[in-house]
Each structure stands twice: as C-alpha cells, then as structure tokens.
Design an enzyme around this catalytic site. Sequence first.
Site, PDB file in Angstrom:
ATOM      1  N   LYS A  42     -46.972  16.577 -51.293  1.00  0.00           N
ATOM      2  CA  LYS A  42     -46.793  17.789 -52.102  1.00  0.00           C
ATOM      3  C   LYS A  42     -45.386  18.351 -51.909  1.00  0.00           C
ATOM      4  O   LYS A  42     -44.739  18.793 -52.858  1.00  0.00           O
ATOM      5  CB  LYS A  42     -47.834  18.844 -51.714  1.00  0.00           C
ATOM      6  CG  LYS A  42     -49.190  18.606 -52.351  1.00  0.00           C
ATOM      7  CD  LYS A  42     -50.265  19.473 -51.721  1.00  0.00           C
ATOM      8  CE  LYS A  42     -51.642  19.014 -52.186  1.00  0.00           C
ATOM      9  NZ  LYS A  42     -52.742  19.618 -51.426  1.00  0.00           N
ATOM     10  N   GLN A  54     -55.107  24.060 -47.982  1.00  0.00           N
ATOM     11  CA  GLN A  54     -55.607  22.684 -47.986  1.00  0.00           C
ATOM     12  C   GLN A  54     -57.053  22.626 -47.491  1.00  0.00           C
ATOM     13  O   GLN A  54     -57.390  23.223 -46.470  1.00  0.00           O
ATOM     14  CB  GLN A  54     -54.701  21.804 -47.112  1.00  0.00           C
ATOM     15  CG  GLN A  54     -55.049  20.337 -47.128  1.00  0.00           C
ATOM     16  CD  GLN A  54     -54.840  19.668 -48.487  1.00  0.00           C
ATOM     17  OE1 GLN A  54     -53.978  20.072 -49.270  1.00  0.00           O
ATOM     18  NE2 GLN A  54     -55.629  18.671 -48.791  1.00  0.00           N
ATOM     19  N   ASP A  71     -54.322  25.961 -57.041  1.00  0.00           N
ATOM     20  CA  ASP A  71     -55.395  24.959 -57.070  1.00  0.00           C
ATOM     21  C   ASP A  71     -56.433  25.248 -58.145  1.00  0.00           C
ATOM     22  O   ASP A  71     -57.268  24.392 -58.437  1.00  0.00           O
ATOM     23  CB  ASP A  71     -56.123  24.957 -55.717  1.00  0.00           C
ATOM     24  CG  ASP A  71     -55.696  23.796 -54.838  1.00  0.00           C
ATOM     25  OD1 ASP A  71     -55.392  22.726 -55.380  1.00  0.00           O
ATOM     26  OD2 ASP A  71     -55.687  23.976 -53.609  1.00  0.00           O
TER      27      ASP A  71
HETATM   28  N1  GUN Z   1     -58.388  18.526 -50.518  1.00  0.00           N
HETATM   29  C1  GUN Z   1     -58.656  17.484 -51.329  1.00  0.00           C
HETATM   30  N2  GUN Z   1     -58.218  17.736 -52.572  1.00  0.00           N
HETATM   31  C2  GUN Z   1     -57.688  18.966 -52.561  1.00  0.00           C
HETATM   32  C3  GUN Z   1     -57.086  19.781 -53.560  1.00  0.00           C
HETATM   33  O1  GUN Z   1     -56.958  19.435 -54.733  1.00  0.00           O
HETATM   34  N3  GUN Z   1     -56.647  20.995 -53.127  1.00  0.00           N
HETATM   35  C4  GUN Z   1     -56.799  21.423 -51.852  1.00  0.00           C
HETATM   36  N4  GUN Z   1     -56.370  22.639 -51.538  1.00  0.00           N
HETATM   37  N5  GUN Z   1     -57.351  20.698 -50.922  1.00  0.00           N
HETATM   38  C5  GUN Z   1     -57.801  19.476 -51.279  1.00  0.00           C
END
Ligand code: GUN
Length: 293
Positions: free
Chosen positions: A53, A97, A120
């Site tokens: 990211k 996350q 998200d």
């Molecule tokens: N863990 C797995 N996929 C995601 C996601 O799209 N966003 C977040 N914040 N955590 C994740």
Amino acid sequence: MYTLIDGKKTAAEIRHEIAAEVKKRMEAGLKIPHLAAILVGNDGASETYMANKIKDCSEVGFKSSLIRFDNNVPEKTLIEKIIELNYDDDVDGFIVQLPLPAHLSENSVIEAIDPKKDADGFHPVNIGKMVLGIPGFLPATPYGIVELIKRYKIETRGKSCIVIGRSNIVGRPVSILLSQKGMDATVTVAHSRTADIGSLISRSDIVIAALGSPHFIKASMIKEGAVVFDVGTTRIKDSAGEKGWKLAGDVDFENVAPKCSFITPVPGGVGPMTRVSLLRNTLLAVTLREAGK
Ligand code: GUN
C-alpha cells in the site's frame, strides 16, 4: 480458451490514471492526497499488504503514513488515535488493517472512523449508502472486482452469480453490488452452512470465491464458460520457494481455468485491485472535502 483477468496490469493502468490526476492537482495548487494506515501487531500477511500500500501511494504521488501499535494495544488507545486522524486536516483517508487481535472489537474500531475518511468503505454509513445505491466509498475488494468486470466488459446482466463467503469486507458487499441496477446479476450468497454447494456453483455463470480455503473450487463444480474471481489469499507452505510460503487461491486454477471464459489468477488478480480501490477512495475523499460535501 480463457481470458486471464490481469489485475496487476489493470491496477497499474488505474494507478497511472490516478497519478495523472495527482499531477493535475499539483499543477492547480491543490492538496496532495494523504492516505494513512493503522497496523496493529506484526502479522506477516498484513505487513505485506501494508508495504504494498505504501509503495502504491508513492507511485501515484500520494502522501502516506503508517501508524503502528503493539499486538496488545488497548482498544481505547487505538480509538483515540482514530479520532486524532478524523480531526487531522492533513489526512484525507485512512484504514485500520484487519484482522485485529481478538481483544479488539472490529465493529467498534470501524465505527470510530469518520465515514468521510473511510478509505476502506467499511463504516456502517458507507455500507448503508452502498446498499441504497448512493454513490460513495465502496469496500475495497468488491470495488476492485466491479472495476475488473467493467474493464474486461464482462456481461453480468441476467447472469446467475454465486458468491462463496459472507464476510463483511468481501462476500456480503460484492453480492449487493452485483445485484444492483446496472450490474443486474441474480446473486446467491453461499457459506459454510450451505447445502450442496457444488451443484449451486455448477449452475452459476459467475463465481466469486471468497471463503479462504485453498483450492476449494474444483473443475468438476464449474460450468463451461463460467467467469471466476478468486479472492482467496491463503499462505501455504512452499519449501521450494525462498520465502518458504506461497499464496494459494480458493480455486484450483490449473484445472478450473480451461473451463472458464474469464478467470483471475492468485496472485495478480483481485489483490492488486483491492489496493488500488483504496487510492480511488482516498482521491474521492479529498475531492468531496474540497467540494464541501
Ligand atoms: N485485510 C484484508 N483485506 C483488507 C482490506 O481490504 N482492508 C483492510 N483494512 N484490511 C484488510
């Protein structure tokens, strides 16, 4: 012969489009978008997502920041940080996350995020808007899948679609998006209690596998000409590889692919599109804020 849905390439194209947008913003003297991320603990998969990211942000010219907490952080401390980010004018969007350690309530944490900064698209307000078809932040993985459907011009109207998995972040929201006007698929949501899942899958034109069970989807379950999206990313042992593990999808790709019209690989399918969705949501956040919305 099937078409491989190349999420890596599509995500790179979208990052180019976003980078051009950022360049225009800079030339116009507008703010550089800033995506922040909170990471609790040091789970290997989450560390990889985070590193990617941050790389994505720098590639498109976004500012990014990473805030780390120990595995045993009290919920209060985490929520105080979220509130600080909510009020930080420099931060346009942020994520926490997932998964979180068991002592933290994911719902409480997500609800603390300002829906206007919810990169998200997980906040109940944004999920509610999505359900009602009101434009806004979409959950990152479903948004990525919908974008692949659009860019590969995959027909969804009137098609039967099965989503396997009912998680809040993938299965449930993607099922809603695909049944909406414009996408017009007829969607079944299957889960661990679904009876005779094989026969449901074998009647489906579109299969979205998001259950997290390596190679669960076998060729015998797949209808000839089906479209298959594999959301699974389980780390499995790989003694031959230097990392000692490799990513396994939910689909037995090698045997399933020859029966498909379109299929995503793992890695390089849905995953890179999830990350690019965060960038798109962050760009949306900054433009909505500038428009006073
Ligand atoms: N863990 C797995 N996929 C995601 C996601 O799209 N966003 C977040 N914040 N955590 C994740």
